[in-house]
Enzyme design. Structure first.
Site, PDB file in Angstrom:
ATOM      1  N   ARG A  59       0.830  -1.209   0.000  1.00 30.37           N
ATOM      2  CA  ARG A  59       0.000   0.000   0.000  1.00 30.37           C
ATOM      3  C   ARG A  59       0.858   1.250   0.000  1.00 30.37           C
ATOM      4  O   ARG A  59       0.539   2.249  -0.650  1.00 30.37           O
ATOM      5  CB  ARG A  59      -0.879  -0.005   1.261  1.00 30.37           C
ATOM      6  CG  ARG A  59      -2.359  -0.108   0.995  1.00 30.37           C
ATOM      7  CD  ARG A  59      -3.118  -0.091   2.307  1.00 30.37           C
ATOM      8  NE  ARG A  59      -3.036   1.215   2.979  1.00 30.37           N
ATOM      9  CZ  ARG A  59      -3.771   2.260   2.655  1.00 30.37           C
ATOM     10  NH1 ARG A  59      -4.653   2.171   1.689  1.00 30.37           N
ATOM     11  NH2 ARG A  59      -3.649   3.395   3.296  1.00 30.37           N
ATOM     12  N   ARG A  85     -10.563   4.735  -2.319  1.00 23.80           N
ATOM     13  CA  ARG A  85      -9.354   4.238  -1.634  1.00 23.80           C
ATOM     14  C   ARG A  85      -9.005   5.190  -0.516  1.00 23.80           C
ATOM     15  O   ARG A  85      -9.175   6.405  -0.664  1.00 23.80           O
ATOM     16  CB  ARG A  85      -8.150   4.208  -2.578  1.00 23.80           C
ATOM     17  CG  ARG A  85      -8.295   3.327  -3.762  1.00 23.80           C
ATOM     18  CD  ARG A  85      -7.765   1.933  -3.493  1.00 23.80           C
ATOM     19  NE  ARG A  85      -8.181   1.057  -4.574  1.00 23.80           N
ATOM     20  CZ  ARG A  85      -8.158  -0.253  -4.533  1.00 23.80           C
ATOM     21  NH1 ARG A  85      -7.708  -0.875  -3.460  1.00 23.80           N
ATOM     22  NH2 ARG A  85      -8.559  -0.971  -5.548  1.00 23.80           N
ATOM     23  N   ILE A  86      -8.465   4.648   0.547  1.00 26.92           N
ATOM     24  CA  ILE A  86      -7.957   5.497   1.622  1.00 26.92           C
ATOM     25  C   ILE A  86      -6.542   5.936   1.245  1.00 26.92           C
ATOM     26  O   ILE A  86      -5.710   5.102   0.877  1.00 26.92           O
ATOM     27  CB  ILE A  86      -7.967   4.737   2.957  1.00 26.92           C
ATOM     28  CG1 ILE A  86      -9.406   4.364   3.303  1.00 26.92           C
ATOM     29  CG2 ILE A  86      -7.346   5.579   4.057  1.00 26.92           C
ATOM     30  CD1 ILE A  86      -9.526   3.419   4.468  1.00 26.92           C
ATOM     31  N   THR A 102     -15.115  14.641  -1.517  1.00 21.80           N
ATOM     32  CA  THR A 102     -16.547  14.798  -1.315  1.00 21.80           C
ATOM     33  C   THR A 102     -17.124  13.463  -0.879  1.00 21.80           C
ATOM     34  O   THR A 102     -16.743  12.398  -1.386  1.00 21.80           O
ATOM     35  CB  THR A 102     -17.257  15.340  -2.571  1.00 21.80           C
ATOM     36  OG1 THR A 102     -18.669  15.369  -2.329  1.00 21.80           O
ATOM     37  CG2 THR A 102     -16.968  14.513  -3.809  1.00 21.80           C
ATOM     38  N   HIS A 103     -18.031  13.524   0.095  1.00 24.83           N
ATOM     39  CA  HIS A 103     -18.568  12.315   0.719  1.00 24.83           C
ATOM     40  C   HIS A 103     -20.095  12.424   0.799  1.00 24.83           C
ATOM     41  O   HIS A 103     -20.613  13.475   1.197  1.00 24.83           O
ATOM     42  CB  HIS A 103     -17.972  12.155   2.126  1.00 24.83           C
ATOM     43  CG  HIS A 103     -18.444  10.935   2.830  1.00 24.83           C
ATOM     44  ND1 HIS A 103     -17.939   9.682   2.562  1.00 24.83           N
ATOM     45  CD2 HIS A 103     -19.401  10.765   3.768  1.00 24.83           C
ATOM     46  CE1 HIS A 103     -18.560   8.791   3.323  1.00 24.83           C
ATOM     47  NE2 HIS A 103     -19.454   9.425   4.057  1.00 24.83           N
ATOM     48  N   ALA A 136      -5.296  11.249   7.200  1.00 26.99           N
ATOM     49  CA  ALA A 136      -5.054   9.810   7.171  1.00 26.99           C
ATOM     50  C   ALA A 136      -6.273   9.007   7.620  1.00 26.99           C
ATOM     51  O   ALA A 136      -6.522   7.910   7.124  1.00 26.99           O
ATOM     52  CB  ALA A 136      -3.839   9.461   8.030  1.00 26.99           C
TER      53      ALA A 136
HETATM   54  C1  GRF Z   1     -20.233  10.419  -4.836  1.00 26.96           C
HETATM   55  O1  GRF Z   1     -21.448  10.304  -4.105  1.00 26.96           O
HETATM   56  C2  GRF Z   1     -19.060  10.462  -3.909  1.00 26.96           C
HETATM   57  O2  GRF Z   1     -19.254  11.234  -2.784  1.00 26.96           O
HETATM   58  C3  GRF Z   1     -18.975   8.998  -3.549  1.00 26.96           C
HETATM   59  O3  GRF Z   1     -19.078   8.370  -4.806  1.00 26.96           O
HETATM   60  C4  GRF Z   1     -19.940   9.140  -5.618  1.00 26.96           C
HETATM   61  C5  GRF Z   1     -19.242   9.402  -6.920  1.00 26.96           C
HETATM   62  O4  GRF Z   1     -20.167   9.563  -7.944  1.00 26.96           O
HETATM   63  N1  GRF Z   1     -17.851   8.660  -2.745  1.00 26.96           N
HETATM   64  P1  GRF Z   1     -19.733   9.678  -9.466  1.00 26.96           P
HETATM   65  O5  GRF Z   1     -18.886   8.479  -9.815  1.00 26.96           O
HETATM   66  O6  GRF Z   1     -18.972  10.969  -9.638  1.00 26.96           O
HETATM   67  O7  GRF Z   1     -21.039   9.701 -10.214  1.00 26.96           O
END
Ligand code: GRF
Length: 186
Positions: A59, A85-86, A102-103, A136
């Protein structure tokens, strides 16, 4: 950009740049797997690169190679949008300061790869999306922006995720512009 999926968030940034609504210039898309986002990049004429974990003995080696591949483009900002991936120290030491993610949940609620499913299973009436700096610890860096999204009766993971992504796309463009203008300092 770093991405692993269909690339609709990546496409939102590409579209914003093409419309003259992004105060940034996308330089490349990096992926960890063969993914539909590569077609999004190709259609936009954006270079892409694949850093495949199985090609590396550890990794740490993969993180180092990813950091080198990203750094070669001399980015001012790295946006992880659905990059599953982390990122570890060998990446973060080099690029953590300028990397955002973005989450699809209101962090610190529902971190991890199944944020939408976890929110549904928890029975919450609203969830949302978060842009945060990458550290991290997974999905745990300082929050830069957050927006709520309602969970509606009859939602399944797909319908809820798409409602979240609609908000995520706009939020991500706005955050990149705020970073570019200095309104958000990294
Ligand atoms: C988003 O909801 C992002 O936050 C998440 O995966 C999705 C990505 O969507 N981790 P896309 O592949 O850009 O349509």
């Amino acid at each position: 950009m770093l991405a692993s999926g269909t690339g609709s968030l990546t496409k939102a940034l590409i579209d914003a740049e093409q419309a003259g609504e992004l105060q940034a210039h996308l330089v490349a898309i990096g992926v960890d797997r063969e993914a539909a986002v590569l077609d999004v990049a190709a259609a936009a004429g954006l270079p892409s690169f694949l850093v495949f974990p199985a090609d590396f003995p550890s990794r740490d080696d993969w993180n180092r190679a990813l950091a080198n591949a990203v750094a070669a483009y001399k980015p001012a900002l790295v946006v992880s949008a659905g990059f599953m991936r982390i990122l570890g120290d060998q990446y973060l030491d080099k690029l953590g300061r300028i990397t955002i993610n973005t989450h699809p949940a209101l962090l610190p609620a529902f971190p991890g790869a199944h944020a939408v499913r976890d929110a549904l299973n928890a029975g919450v009436s609203e969830t949302g999306c978060t842009v945060h700096r990458v550290i991290a610890e997974m999905d745990a860096g300082p929050v830069l922006a957050q927006q709520k999204v309602p969970v509606l009766p009859g939602d399944d993971e797909a319908t809820l995720h798409e409602r979240i992504k609609t908000v995520e796309r706009t939020q991500l463009v706005a955050v990149v512009n705020q970073i570019a203008s200095g309104a958000i300092a990294l």
